[in-house]
Design a protein around this motif. Sequence first.
Motif, PDB file in Angstrom:
ATOM      1  N   ASN A   5       0.823  -1.214   0.000  1.00 53.86           N
ATOM      2  CA  ASN A   5       0.000   0.000   0.000  1.00 53.86           C
ATOM      3  C   ASN A   5       0.856   1.263   0.000  1.00 53.86           C
ATOM      4  O   ASN A   5       0.543   2.237  -0.698  1.00 53.86           O
ATOM      5  CB  ASN A   5      -0.942   0.003   1.198  1.00 53.86           C
ATOM      6  CG  ASN A   5      -2.204  -0.813   0.943  1.00 53.86           C
ATOM      7  OD1 ASN A   5      -2.267  -1.584  -0.013  1.00 53.86           O
ATOM      8  ND2 ASN A   5      -3.200  -0.653   1.786  1.00 53.86           N
ATOM      9  N   ASN A   9       0.911   4.033  -2.928  1.00 55.57           N
ATOM     10  CA  ASN A   9       0.614   5.414  -2.569  1.00 55.57           C
ATOM     11  C   ASN A   9       1.727   6.361  -3.018  1.00 55.57           C
ATOM     12  O   ASN A   9       1.471   7.510  -3.386  1.00 55.57           O
ATOM     13  CB  ASN A   9       0.403   5.521  -1.057  1.00 55.57           C
ATOM     14  CG  ASN A   9      -0.365   6.766  -0.665  1.00 55.57           C
ATOM     15  OD1 ASN A   9      -1.299   7.168  -1.342  1.00 55.57           O
ATOM     16  ND2 ASN A   9       0.031   7.385   0.428  1.00 55.57           N
ATOM     17  N   THR A 106      -0.534 -11.157  -2.200  1.00 54.52           N
ATOM     18  CA  THR A 106      -1.591 -10.149  -2.077  1.00 54.52           C
ATOM     19  C   THR A 106      -2.423 -10.093  -3.344  1.00 54.52           C
ATOM     20  O   THR A 106      -1.888 -10.050  -4.451  1.00 54.52           O
ATOM     21  CB  THR A 106      -0.975  -8.757  -1.818  1.00 54.52           C
ATOM     22  OG1 THR A 106      -0.260  -8.795  -0.588  1.00 54.52           O
ATOM     23  CG2 THR A 106      -2.065  -7.693  -1.731  1.00 54.52           C
ATOM     24  N   ILE A 108      -5.628  -7.861  -5.154  1.00 55.95           N
ATOM     25  CA  ILE A 108      -6.485  -6.677  -5.146  1.00 55.95           C
ATOM     26  C   ILE A 108      -7.606  -6.952  -6.143  1.00 55.95           C
ATOM     27  O   ILE A 108      -7.448  -6.702  -7.344  1.00 55.95           O
ATOM     28  CB  ILE A 108      -5.705  -5.398  -5.518  1.00 55.95           C
ATOM     29  CG1 ILE A 108      -4.503  -5.209  -4.590  1.00 55.95           C
ATOM     30  CG2 ILE A 108      -6.614  -4.173  -5.461  1.00 55.95           C
ATOM     31  CD1 ILE A 108      -3.622  -4.019  -4.940  1.00 55.95           C
ATOM     32  N   ARG A 126      -8.686  -5.396   2.651  1.00 54.47           N
ATOM     33  CA  ARG A 126      -8.886  -3.979   2.963  1.00 54.47           C
ATOM     34  C   ARG A 126      -8.363  -3.058   1.858  1.00 54.47           C
ATOM     35  O   ARG A 126      -8.401  -1.846   1.995  1.00 54.47           O
ATOM     36  CB  ARG A 126      -8.202  -3.624   4.296  1.00 54.47           C
ATOM     37  CG  ARG A 126      -8.823  -4.312   5.519  1.00 54.47           C
ATOM     38  CD  ARG A 126     -10.241  -3.851   5.751  1.00 54.47           C
ATOM     39  NE  ARG A 126     -10.860  -4.464   6.920  1.00 54.47           N
ATOM     40  CZ  ARG A 126     -11.533  -5.607   6.922  1.00 54.47           C
ATOM     41  NH1 ARG A 126     -11.677  -6.283   5.781  1.00 54.47           N
ATOM     42  NH2 ARG A 126     -12.070  -6.104   8.013  1.00 54.47           N
ATOM     43  N   THR A 127      -7.859  -3.646   0.778  1.00 50.92           N
ATOM     44  CA  THR A 127      -7.446  -2.879  -0.398  1.00 50.92           C
ATOM     45  C   THR A 127      -8.111  -3.503  -1.614  1.00 50.92           C
ATOM     46  O   THR A 127      -7.935  -4.708  -1.872  1.00 50.92           O
ATOM     47  CB  THR A 127      -5.914  -2.893  -0.581  1.00 50.92           C
ATOM     48  OG1 THR A 127      -5.305  -2.332   0.591  1.00 50.92           O
ATOM     49  CG2 THR A 127      -5.504  -2.073  -1.788  1.00 50.92           C
ATOM     50  N   LYS A 129      -9.706  -2.991  -5.835  1.00 55.69           N
ATOM     51  CA  LYS A 129      -9.734  -2.275  -7.107  1.00 55.69           C
ATOM     52  C   LYS A 129     -11.178  -1.812  -7.342  1.00 55.69           C
ATOM     53  O   LYS A 129     -12.118  -2.582  -7.151  1.00 55.69           O
ATOM     54  CB  LYS A 129      -9.281  -3.228  -8.217  1.00 55.69           C
ATOM     55  CG  LYS A 129      -9.377  -2.691  -9.629  1.00 55.69           C
ATOM     56  CD  LYS A 129      -8.843  -3.761 -10.599  1.00 55.69           C
ATOM     57  CE  LYS A 129      -8.956  -3.320 -12.034  1.00 55.69           C
ATOM     58  NZ  LYS A 129      -8.318  -4.293 -12.951  1.00 55.69           N
ATOM     59  N   ILE A 151     -11.824   1.064   3.648  1.00 54.20           N
ATOM     60  CA  ILE A 151     -11.149   0.394   2.542  1.00 54.20           C
ATOM     61  C   ILE A 151     -10.285   1.390   1.782  1.00 54.20           C
ATOM     62  O   ILE A 151     -10.640   2.563   1.645  1.00 54.20           O
ATOM     63  CB  ILE A 151     -12.200  -0.206   1.566  1.00 54.20           C
ATOM     64  CG1 ILE A 151     -12.978  -1.336   2.234  1.00 54.20           C
ATOM     65  CG2 ILE A 151     -11.558  -0.693   0.265  1.00 54.20           C
ATOM     66  CD1 ILE A 151     -12.181  -2.579   2.515  1.00 54.20           C
ATOM     67  N   LYS A 152      -9.149   0.913   1.278  1.00 56.26           N
ATOM     68  CA  LYS A 152      -8.347   1.679   0.332  1.00 56.26           C
ATOM     69  C   LYS A 152      -8.657   1.164  -1.073  1.00 56.26           C
ATOM     70  O   LYS A 152      -8.775  -0.043  -1.286  1.00 56.26           O
ATOM     71  CB  LYS A 152      -6.846   1.519   0.633  1.00 56.26           C
ATOM     72  CG  LYS A 152      -6.419   2.121   1.962  1.00 56.26           C
ATOM     73  CD  LYS A 152      -6.546   3.633   1.967  1.00 56.26           C
ATOM     74  CE  LYS A 152      -6.002   4.230   3.264  1.00 56.26           C
ATOM     75  NZ  LYS A 152      -6.173   5.700   3.306  1.00 56.26           N
ATOM     76  N   THR A 172      -9.130   7.920   0.429  1.00 58.66           N
ATOM     77  CA  THR A 172      -9.190   6.460   0.383  1.00 58.66           C
ATOM     78  C   THR A 172      -8.552   5.871  -0.871  1.00 58.66           C
ATOM     79  O   THR A 172      -8.453   4.652  -0.996  1.00 58.66           O
ATOM     80  CB  THR A 172     -10.651   5.977   0.455  1.00 58.66           C
ATOM     81  OG1 THR A 172     -11.394   6.635  -0.566  1.00 58.66           O
ATOM     82  CG2 THR A 172     -11.254   6.278   1.807  1.00 58.66           C
ATOM     83  N   LEU A 174      -5.460   4.943  -3.029  1.00 59.84           N
ATOM     84  CA  LEU A 174      -4.011   4.752  -2.942  1.00 59.84           C
ATOM     85  C   LEU A 174      -3.331   5.162  -4.234  1.00 59.84           C
ATOM     86  O   LEU A 174      -2.316   5.856  -4.240  1.00 59.84           O
ATOM     87  CB  LEU A 174      -3.698   3.261  -2.705  1.00 59.84           C
ATOM     88  CG  LEU A 174      -3.929   2.679  -1.328  1.00 59.84           C
ATOM     89  CD1 LEU A 174      -3.688   1.176  -1.389  1.00 59.84           C
ATOM     90  CD2 LEU A 174      -2.990   3.324  -0.317  1.00 59.84           C
TER      91      LEU A 174
END
Length: 207
Positions: A5, A9, A106, A108, A126-127, A129, A151-152, A172, A174
């Motif tokens: 993340n 970012n 991970t 997304i 928690r991340t 698309k 959520i990001k 929110t 990233l």
Amino acid sequence: MKSLNEQLNDIKVVPVIAIKDANKAVKLAKVLVENGLPCAEVTFRTEAAAEAIRHIREAFPDMLIGAGTVLTPQQVDNAIEAGADFIVSPGFNPTIVKYCQQRNVTIIPGVNNPSLVEQAMEMGLRTLKFFPAEPSGGVGMLKAMSAVYPIKFMPTGGVKPSNVKDYLALPTVLACGGTWMVPNDLIDNEKWDELATLVKQVADVVA
């Protein structure tokens, strides 16, 4: 070591690539790295994806590489073996999410409504698309969902120079995924100078 993340970012825009010839992957990656976007989401929309990821990983060990449009467990395996840092899927498929979690990579996954966000949260994610971003309500929809879910998001789909800053202005968000700085015709025709100009423009805008 920064988290995924944090890296996303920092970069802010992830070039989404559909490369047809893996032999062009390293030259493309060099353009991205040298012009301020040391990241790529190489999509499994072409047969060359896994080999392209492998070539990029060997040439640029520190580059952030995602495998996109991953739809099957076999593609997850291929992406991991090629050296991808993370997996991206266009939709939310619990089977693929579980498989990625089992493989300790991970993922997304794509969502575009509250019900899918909650299903993803139920699986510990928690991340996510936000895809397809513009057809699904764009910045307004993201604002509404961000108001209620911790959520990001990584919006992709319809993100372009005229709206990328609007998305990135949301706390929110990233990073945004986009294809406009890596058009297929420029890659196919090896127009690296033109690609470099587009990539640098994006990097300057989001710097």
